[in-house]
Design a protein around this motif. Sequence first.
Motif: not given
Length: 163
Positions: A37-43, A83-95, A124-125, A136-142
Amino acid sequence: MDELQEEYFDWRQHNILTPVRDQKKCNCCWAIAAAGAIESLYNIVYKGQYNNILQAAPQHLIDCLNPNPRDIGPEECYTSTVRKAFKWILSNKGIAKEKDYQFNARRGNCKEFLERKSLIPIKGYEKVDIENLSSKIKEQPITCGIRITNELRRLRNIREFVM
């Protein structure tokens, strides 16, 4: 039929998605989905600014997110949630990027990144309601999760379920 075509949208046709990853015997679909999800939005946002499609590292999540000991499986992998992964990425300042943290589908030691600039940050997420899914699917992959119930586990053959 025209209505169905208006709803149809496939991100694979836009050279945004990364190759499919094989989780092997590791229960890490949650990490692969979050990274995807993250890499798709960045791309989408930074299309053309990288030599290749940017890939986030699900292995960073597998190694560094602290699992509940009862969730750890035979491959030292464990179940978790996007959701836990996204929370961790937020607290870690990235992946981490895949090129810096290779995927091997088993849990290892967490590698700390002193160079925060080498991480892919998120702001965020959000949870998407079923009513807003098409737009939402037309805005970005989910990414989504499917809760496996005991009834579903008991199915031995999907044909029996469908027929």
